[in-house]
Design a protein around this motif. Structure first.
Motif, PDB file in Angstrom:
ATOM      1  N   TYR A   1      -1.252  27.926 -10.689  1.00  0.00           N
ATOM      2  CA  TYR A   1      -1.173  28.743 -11.460  1.00  0.00           C
ATOM      3  C   TYR A   1      -0.283  28.576 -13.122  1.00  0.00           C
ATOM      4  O   TYR A   1      -0.338  29.266 -14.233  1.00  0.00           O
ATOM      5  N   LEU A   2       0.155  27.341 -12.632  1.00  0.00           N
ATOM      6  CA  LEU A   2       1.471  26.842 -13.927  1.00  0.00           C
ATOM      7  C   LEU A   2       0.261  26.019 -14.735  1.00  0.00           C
ATOM      8  O   LEU A   2       0.646  26.248 -16.227  1.00  0.00           O
TER       9      LEU A   2
ATOM     10  N   GLY B   1       0.302  36.411  -2.670  1.00  0.00           N
ATOM     11  CA  GLY B   1       0.599  38.254  -2.579  1.00  0.00           C
ATOM     12  C   GLY B   1      -0.184  38.501  -3.961  1.00  0.00           C
ATOM     13  O   GLY B   1      -0.711  40.118  -3.405  1.00  0.00           O
ATOM     14  N   MET B   2       0.114  38.285  -5.193  1.00  0.00           N
ATOM     15  CA  MET B   2      -0.699  39.346  -6.030  1.00  0.00           C
ATOM     16  C   MET B   2      -1.997  39.627  -5.655  1.00  0.00           C
ATOM     17  O   MET B   2      -2.400  40.659  -6.400  1.00  0.00           O
TER      18      MET B   2
ATOM     19  N   PHE C   1      -3.275  32.690 -14.610  1.00  0.00           N
ATOM     20  CA  PHE C   1      -3.268  33.435 -13.749  1.00  0.00           C
ATOM     21  C   PHE C   1      -4.786  33.984 -13.431  1.00  0.00           C
ATOM     22  O   PHE C   1      -5.368  33.869 -12.365  1.00  0.00           O
TER      23      PHE C   1
ATOM     24  N   ARG D   1      -4.066  43.092  -5.499  1.00  0.00           N
ATOM     25  CA  ARG D   1      -5.081  43.549  -6.666  1.00  0.00           C
ATOM     26  C   ARG D   1      -6.412  44.021  -5.927  1.00  0.00           C
ATOM     27  O   ARG D   1      -7.174  44.521  -6.281  1.00  0.00           O
TER      28      ARG D   1
ATOM     29  N   ALA E   1       3.790  34.033  -4.496  1.00  0.00           N
ATOM     30  CA  ALA E   1       4.048  35.262  -5.131  1.00  0.00           C
ATOM     31  C   ALA E   1       2.602  35.372  -5.818  1.00  0.00           C
ATOM     32  O   ALA E   1       2.054  37.011  -5.482  1.00  0.00           O
ATOM     33  N   VAL E   2       1.671  34.600  -6.090  1.00  0.00           N
ATOM     34  CA  VAL E   2       0.846  34.697  -7.263  1.00  0.00           C
ATOM     35  C   VAL E   2       0.055  34.990  -6.455  1.00  0.00           C
ATOM     36  O   VAL E   2      -1.205  36.093  -6.097  1.00  0.00           O
TER      37      VAL E   2
ATOM     38  N   LEU F   1       6.465  30.169  -5.985  1.00  0.00           N
ATOM     39  CA  LEU F   1       5.762  30.481  -7.120  1.00  0.00           C
ATOM     40  C   LEU F   1       4.477  30.940  -6.702  1.00  0.00           C
ATOM     41  O   LEU F   1       3.963  32.290  -6.373  1.00  0.00           O
TER      42      LEU F   1
END
Lengths: 231, 231
Positions: A126-127, A51-52, A131, A56, A48-49, A45
């Motif tokens: 993140y959890l 990477g985004m 975000f 951005r 992926a966070v 998880l």
């Protein structure tokens, strides 16, 4: 508060984030060698966070830079080596829960274990916080690495640069030829030639994969070609 | 409203999202063959957003599935082929702005152009509406593909499965040997052998890369080994 809790408290202060659910950070700091409740799903998880967030940030920071360059910058910022450096800055290795074997072999210093645990920590934040807070924390942890990154520092690979230079001069593309494969099946060495016929350039490269050997040969051919074109 | 605006209106109804900033969707639908204001930067952003949305959805949907399996499911959901199928479902190809050459050669049907434009549309929605709305839209577009995905459908590759089966039976790992490389430099064929000495299994595979050849040889060895163990 027991010793493990105190350790986790200390790490959270170091990280700059206090968890609402402390079980999340406990899991993020647990390597698979120590327990079945390990950090690998959180790592998935977090990857992926991260990477985004980095995509951005780069997209906003470099409004004129093309997609290829953005991708290369992102790769250099999220690769294991970079993550391990950031992990060391927050002393992550001191807090990872490792099994006996990994402890003895110094696993807390291994770049891959540090990088994976760092991604797991991101996943846990993140959890716990969503975000936007994770985004802020990541940008803080990256600091100057992100604000001072220079698009020109992340070069295309040698084969691509060679191809582009040849195309810009309307020369034919190079030919790569596998010359030799030697060594035991699990430890082979590839030797490759790179030929630019029109300019009578022929270079060789060798490496543990065909790709690496080609890149080395291309790098040498690029140097020779640049000298030839400049003279 | 001119014709282009009408087209874009139609596409937004098809997509199920109305843009506050119509310039974003115009750009997302513009291929580099048509204009310098093309969709590649948006594609870079959309790829990262999509990756994170799918990672989060799988993480939540499969609380017991391990990281490797989650990664493989994610790969199968975000690969170009899958994106092109979703793009076709919303008739994306009818709305992409292509240059003359690409139009003539039927570029609007090309899977890579469709997949890239789909990612760009995701990137545009994200900039226009933020993460949560983009998340909702992506989950709607994926529909059953996501809710009905089965972890068992996304298998590990043959080399990994062979290795795991051998380890579970305490047998030695297979040896892969490169037997031959033939063909022109740009079009070579690799032939590889896979040997499991203890079981006297030796299989061969050939392919356009060493990796492909090894996977084929491993696949055959796996079949032979399974038959042997079952008998």
């Amino acid at each position: 508060m027991n010793q493990q809790q105190q350790q986790i408290e200390r790490f959270c202060r170091r990280l700059g984030y206090q968890f609402l659910d402390p079980q999340l950070i406990t899991k993020a700091l647990t390597h698979r060698s120590a327990s079945n409740h390990h950090n690998e799903r959180l790592e998935f998880l977090g990857d992926a966070v991260l990477g985004m967030v980095i995509a951005r940030a780069l997209f906003t920071q470099f409004p004129k830079v093309d997609e290829g360059q953005l991708s290369r910058m992102r790769s250099s910022l999220v690769k294991g080596k970079t993550l391990a450096v950031i992990a060391k800055e927050i002393d992550l290795g001191d807090y990872i829960n490792l099994g006996e074997g990994e402890l003895k072999s110094g696993g807390f210093r291994r770049a891959s274990i540090l990088a994976d645990a760092f991604e797991a920590v991101i996943g846990a934040v993140y959890l716990d916080a969503g975000f936007e807070k994770t985004n802020t924390l990541i940008l803080e942890l990256y600091g100057q690495r992100l604000t001072e990154i220079n698009p020109a520092d992340t070069q295309k690979d040698a084969k691509t640069r060679l191809q582009e230079l040849l195309q810009s001069r309307r020369l034919s593309l190079p030919e790569y030829e596998l010359l030799d494969v030697s060594g035991e099946p699990h430890d082979q060495t590839f030797e490759v030639a790179c030929c630019i016929t029109e300019k009578a350039i022929q270079t060789k490269g060798s490496g543990s994969s065909r790709r690496n050997a080609e890149q080395l040969a291309a790098e040498k051919a690029l140097t020779e070609l640049q000298q030839l074109l400049a003279s």
